[in-house]
Enzyme design. Structure first.
Site, short mmCIF file in Angstrom:
data_model
loop_
_atom_site.label_atom_id
_atom_site.label_comp_id
_atom_site.label_asym_id
_atom_site.label_seq_id
_atom_site.Cartn_x
_atom_site.Cartn_y
_atom_site.Cartn_z
N TYR A 1 0.86 -1.18 0.00
CA TYR A 1 0.00 0.00 0.00
C TYR A 1 0.89 1.24 0.00
O TYR A 1 1.89 1.29 0.72
CB TYR A 1 -0.90 0.02 1.24
CG TYR A 1 -1.72 1.28 1.39
CD1 TYR A 1 -2.79 1.54 0.52
CD2 TYR A 1 -1.44 2.21 2.39
CE1 TYR A 1 -3.55 2.70 0.66
CE2 TYR A 1 -2.20 3.37 2.54
CZ TYR A 1 -3.26 3.62 1.67
OH TYR A 1 -4.01 4.75 1.80
N ASP B 1 9.21 2.74 -0.31
CA ASP B 1 8.20 3.46 0.44
C ASP B 1 8.33 3.04 1.90
O ASP B 1 7.89 1.97 2.31
CB ASP B 1 6.80 3.14 -0.11
CG ASP B 1 5.71 3.88 0.65
OD1 ASP B 1 6.04 4.61 1.62
OD2 ASP B 1 4.53 3.73 0.29
N LYS C 1 4.43 9.13 8.75
CA LYS C 1 4.10 8.56 10.06
C LYS C 1 5.02 9.01 11.21
O LYS C 1 4.89 10.12 11.68
CB LYS C 1 3.97 7.04 9.93
CG LYS C 1 2.79 6.67 9.00
CD LYS C 1 2.33 5.25 9.08
CE LYS C 1 1.02 5.08 8.32
NZ LYS C 1 1.12 4.40 7.04
#
Ligand SMILES: *Cc1c(COP(=O)(O)O)cnc(C)c1O
Length: 435
Positions: free
Chosen positions: A150, A245, A273
């Site tokens: 994702y 990523d 994050k």
């Protein structure tokens, strides 16, 4: 504590009735709606350390940690202080501040494979910009991604594998034009041959390959280092940029994320994050030749009104400095391994087909028995048992992300006492799932 008694959700229910009139599905991000586990989502009133309280006053040990950012738990004193102190000078200026330099210098001093960064406001934005940069730098337009990774809700990445022999993707969300989806090729993780063939065939059209080097958004489907190494070598061989990523794995599995852990360096990296200390921050970075393509230095346009927000930068720096302390990641991993092993031995003893998979301070409940999952397609799509476990844990004071595909996070304030307590509750929960 009565393990069968559901917690009171009256306040959450009332708030959800209102929020449903305000937001699609009552939420501002889909997984929050509890659709996979069922029931009313809990509205959170506050967090402190490793704990959360909902609006009905129920208290939980929190393993969601805002989906990863809170590596020091809620309201970490240093992060809190950095936020308050910086905020006293104003919230945002749309002009450079020293806080951007401070955070970038700290990150760059510890991560050897990037020379420059650009701060943005979310992981999605970081990935979207990294893809544009890869296309701009190489002058090629196709991208390769892996099934089960994702990367945020970027148009080019809301794509699933086409059927049959067609390697080009089809969109996985309404609103993504098929011609755009067609520019994305979707491959299975952990299959070197297919990767080799694809890159060889389309090398003149492929700008980049993007991967979560620690795939942690669709279960925790850990890859062999040999696969990542092959990927690195093939990209180099064919003049294709490799994007890691690391929005979830950066500053989580090691300070320098999976790149540091596996000692494999990407051409472009994305972060998010943890980097923002709980505030909205993302970043992408690369060597200076590549970053020189980004505007205003180069032709790849990318901008942001709130990019490099001073309060968020200060929060991020306070958080990352704590991560940079000696043995921080060793201790995090040790604690998590003890926690996970304890539950796994219990499951073996009781013959339960569950295994906690973990890396660093990330863990995931695999309901696939002892089978090692390395591809998205191997995950048992029946989440009934996870859903039962989730309900049991909520009723007994443990909060996990509301989907069996989501991972859990151990923060630095989840101490042995808290982890032991959680482990006891989880064991009871697993027994009740399978009885
Ligand atoms: C969370 C995540 C994103 C998206 O970040 P947002 O801040 O939610 O936009 C992208 N990539 C990975 C690997 C993530 O874990």
């Amino acid at each position: 504590m009565n393990i069968n008694e559901p917690i009171c959700r009256d306040a959450s229910k009332a708030l959800f009735e209102v929020s449903k009139t305000l937001f699609p599905g009552g939420v501002n991000s889909p997984v929050r709606a509890f659709k996979s586990v069922g029931g009313t989502p809990l509205f959170i009133q506050k967090g402190d350390g490793a704990f959360l309280w909902d609006e009905d006053g129920n208290k939980f040990i929190d393993f969601c940690c805002s989906w990863g950012p809170l590596i020091h738990g809620h309201n970490d004193p240093q992060v809190f202080e950095a936020i308050v102190e910086t905020l006293q000078n104003g919230a945002s200026f749309g002009a450079p501040t020293k806080h951007e330099n401070n955070l970038a210098e700290y990150i760059l001093s510890k991560i050897p494979f990037i020379d420059k960064l650009r701060f943005v406001s979310s992981g999605t934005e970081a990935v979207m910009s990294a893809i544009r940069l890869a296309r701009g730098y190489t002058g090629k337009s196709k991208i390769v991604k892996f099934d089960g990774c994702y990367h945020g809700h970027v148009d080019s990445l809301m794509v699933k594998a086409g059927s049959g022999l067609v390697t080009f993707g089809t969109s996985s969300s309404a609103g993504v034009p098929e011609p755009l989806a067609h520019e994305t090729i979707v491959l299975s993780l952990n299959e070197v041959d297919a990767l080799e063939k694809c890159l060889e065939t389309y090398k003149d059209e492929i700008s980049c390959v993007i991967i979560e080097p620690v795939p942690a958004n669709n279960g925790l489907i850990l890859q062999d280092k040999s696969f990542l190494l092959a990927l690195r070598e093939l990209c180099t061989k064919h003049g294709i940029l490799l994007i890691f990523d690391e929005v979830i794995s950066g500053f989580r599995v090691a300070f320098g994320g999976a790149a540091e852990l596996y000692n494999i360096y990407p051409d472009i990296v994305t972060y998010g994050k943890i980097m923002g200390g709980g505030l909205p921050v993302g970043a992408y970075g690369a060597k200076k030749e590549i970053m020189a393509c980004v505007s205003p230095e180069g032709p790849v346009y990318q901008a942001g009104t709130l990019s490099g927000n001073p309060v968020a930068m200060a929060a991020g720096l306070a958080q990352l400095k704590k991560c940079g302390s000696e043995n921080f990641y060793v201790n995090q991993a040790k604690k998590t391994t003890t926690f996970v092993n304890e539950i796994n031995s219990f499951c073996s003893e009781k013959n339960l087909p569950v295994e906690l998979v973990s890396i660093g301070s990330i863990f995931w409940f695999s309901f696939n028995g002892k089978k090692r999952i390395q591809q998205a397609a191997e995950i048992d799509s029946d989440m009934t048992n996870f859903n039962k476990l989730h309900g049991h844990l909520l009723n007994n004071g443990v909060y996990l992300g509301p989907s069996g595909y989501e991972v859990g996070f151990v923060s630095s304030v989840h101490d042995h006492l808290i982890l032991n307590e959680a482990s006891k509750i989880i064991k009871q929960g697993l027994i009740s799932c399978f009885s």
